[in-house]
Design a protein around this motif. Sequence first.
Motif, mmCIF file in Angstrom:
data_model
loop_
_atom_site.group_PDB
_atom_site.id
_atom_site.type_symbol
_atom_site.label_atom_id
_atom_site.label_comp_id
_atom_site.label_asym_id
_atom_site.label_seq_id
_atom_site.Cartn_x
_atom_site.Cartn_y
_atom_site.Cartn_z
ATOM 1 N N GLY A 16 40.831 32.547 0.234
ATOM 2 C CA GLY A 16 40.720 32.309 -1.113
ATOM 3 C C GLY A 16 41.681 32.856 -1.981
ATOM 4 N N THR A 17 42.681 33.465 -1.442
ATOM 5 C CA THR A 17 43.963 34.085 -2.074
ATOM 6 C C THR A 17 45.248 33.987 -1.253
ATOM 7 O OG1 THR A 17 43.634 36.208 -1.616
ATOM 8 C CG2 THR A 17 42.447 35.564 -3.603
ATOM 9 N N GLU A 18 46.370 33.841 -2.151
ATOM 10 C CA GLU A 18 47.530 34.081 -1.490
ATOM 11 C C GLU A 18 48.165 35.419 -1.908
ATOM 12 O OE1 GLU A 18 49.874 34.503 0.760
ATOM 13 O OE2 GLU A 18 50.387 32.468 1.036
ATOM 14 N N ILE A 19 48.460 36.196 -1.400
ATOM 15 C CA ILE A 19 49.169 37.640 -1.881
ATOM 16 C C ILE A 19 50.575 37.667 -1.261
ATOM 17 C CG2 ILE A 19 48.634 40.121 -2.016
ATOM 18 C CD1 ILE A 19 45.974 39.673 -1.808
ATOM 19 N N SER A 20 51.401 38.159 -2.084
ATOM 20 C CA SER A 20 53.007 38.359 -1.618
ATOM 21 C C SER A 20 53.539 39.583 -2.020
ATOM 22 C CB SER A 20 53.705 37.046 -1.755
ATOM 23 O OG SER A 20 53.969 37.124 -3.299
ATOM 24 N N PHE A 21 54.295 40.309 -1.349
ATOM 25 C CA PHE A 21 55.106 41.521 -1.765
ATOM 26 C C PHE A 21 56.244 40.937 -1.781
ATOM 27 C CE2 PHE A 21 51.277 43.540 -0.157
ATOM 28 C CZ PHE A 21 51.188 44.780 -0.707
ATOM 29 N N THR A 22 57.008 41.129 -2.828
ATOM 30 C CA THR A 22 58.360 40.984 -3.147
ATOM 31 C C THR A 22 59.394 42.035 -3.439
ATOM 32 O OG1 THR A 22 57.826 38.770 -3.615
ATOM 33 C CG2 THR A 22 60.058 39.369 -4.165
ATOM 34 N N SER A 23 60.471 42.120 -2.867
ATOM 35 C CA SER A 23 61.483 43.362 -3.422
ATOM 36 C C SER A 23 62.591 42.498 -3.812
ATOM 37 C CB SER A 23 61.962 44.007 -2.077
ATOM 38 O OG SER A 23 62.910 45.089 -2.461
ATOM 39 N N LEU A 24 62.964 42.747 -5.090
ATOM 40 C CA LEU A 24 64.248 42.166 -5.628
ATOM 41 C C LEU A 24 65.244 43.405 -6.042
ATOM 42 C CD1 LEU A 24 64.815 39.568 -7.327
ATOM 43 C CD2 LEU A 24 63.705 40.183 -9.238
ATOM 44 N N PRO A 25 66.372 43.090 -5.503
ATOM 45 C CA PRO A 25 67.293 44.010 -5.681
ATOM 46 C C PRO A 25 67.782 44.513 -6.959
ATOM 47 C CG PRO A 25 68.036 42.399 -4.184
ATOM 48 C CD PRO A 25 66.926 41.903 -4.832
ATOM 49 N N PRO A 26 68.344 45.493 -7.340
ATOM 50 C CA PRO A 26 68.806 46.086 -8.655
ATOM 51 C C PRO A 26 69.579 44.994 -9.561
ATOM 52 C CG PRO A 26 69.221 47.841 -7.093
ATOM 53 C CD PRO A 26 68.770 46.555 -6.376
ATOM 54 N N LYS A 27 69.444 44.829 -10.495
ATOM 55 C CA LYS A 27 70.354 44.009 -11.337
ATOM 56 C C LYS A 27 70.426 42.667 -11.003
ATOM 57 C CE LYS A 27 71.703 47.695 -13.534
ATOM 58 N NZ LYS A 27 70.944 48.181 -14.826
ATOM 59 N N THR A 28 69.275 42.094 -10.654
ATOM 60 C CA THR A 28 69.224 40.489 -10.202
ATOM 61 C C THR A 28 68.295 40.010 -10.816
ATOM 62 O OG1 THR A 28 67.870 41.072 -8.187
ATOM 63 C CG2 THR A 28 70.371 40.972 -7.933
ATOM 64 N N GLU A 29 68.092 38.510 -10.834
ATOM 65 C CA GLU A 29 66.935 37.880 -10.968
ATOM 66 C C GLU A 29 66.277 37.077 -9.882
ATOM 67 O OE1 GLU A 29 68.252 34.893 -14.057
ATOM 68 O OE2 GLU A 29 69.657 34.112 -12.471
#
Length: 154
Positions: A52-65
């Motif tokens: 019923g869901t898609e769950i994700s974990f994301t890590s975005l580095p400093p000073k990035t988009e």
Amino acid sequence: MKRSEKIAENKEFTAVNLGSMDEIKNHSLIHPKSGKEVKGKVFLKELTKATGTEISFTSLPPKTELGYFHIHNNDEETYIIIKGAGFYQVNDDCFPIQEGSVIRVAPEGVRSLCNTSDEDMVYICVQSKMNSLEEHTTDDGSRVVYESQWKELL
């Protein structure tokens, strides 16, 4: 590339361990649409056999988009910021976000985010079909009497 570890599973559940939030940046996957490697991201639907869901974990580095804006056809998304700070944009609205921020975006909302902090931004994204939740919290649950197996551990 870090892989998740299956903790336990049977027909009623699947439990996995992704590691600490600092280790999310070590996960990577091949994006199903672009075919490119995406670092710092792990999707849970397949890993946990969710329906019923898609769950994700994301890590975005400093000073990035994030690097792209996107929409969905049917699914809304809820972003939960665990670490870091930056900005989130939906259409022409851009606003600051930080640890503890929660953002829900309708399918047609054009969205993206950036990390302006000096640390990795870690966030969870929960994706589900808009208006599909018919019962929730206490309306969709019943208390049962059951013996815990951790009683002696407390």
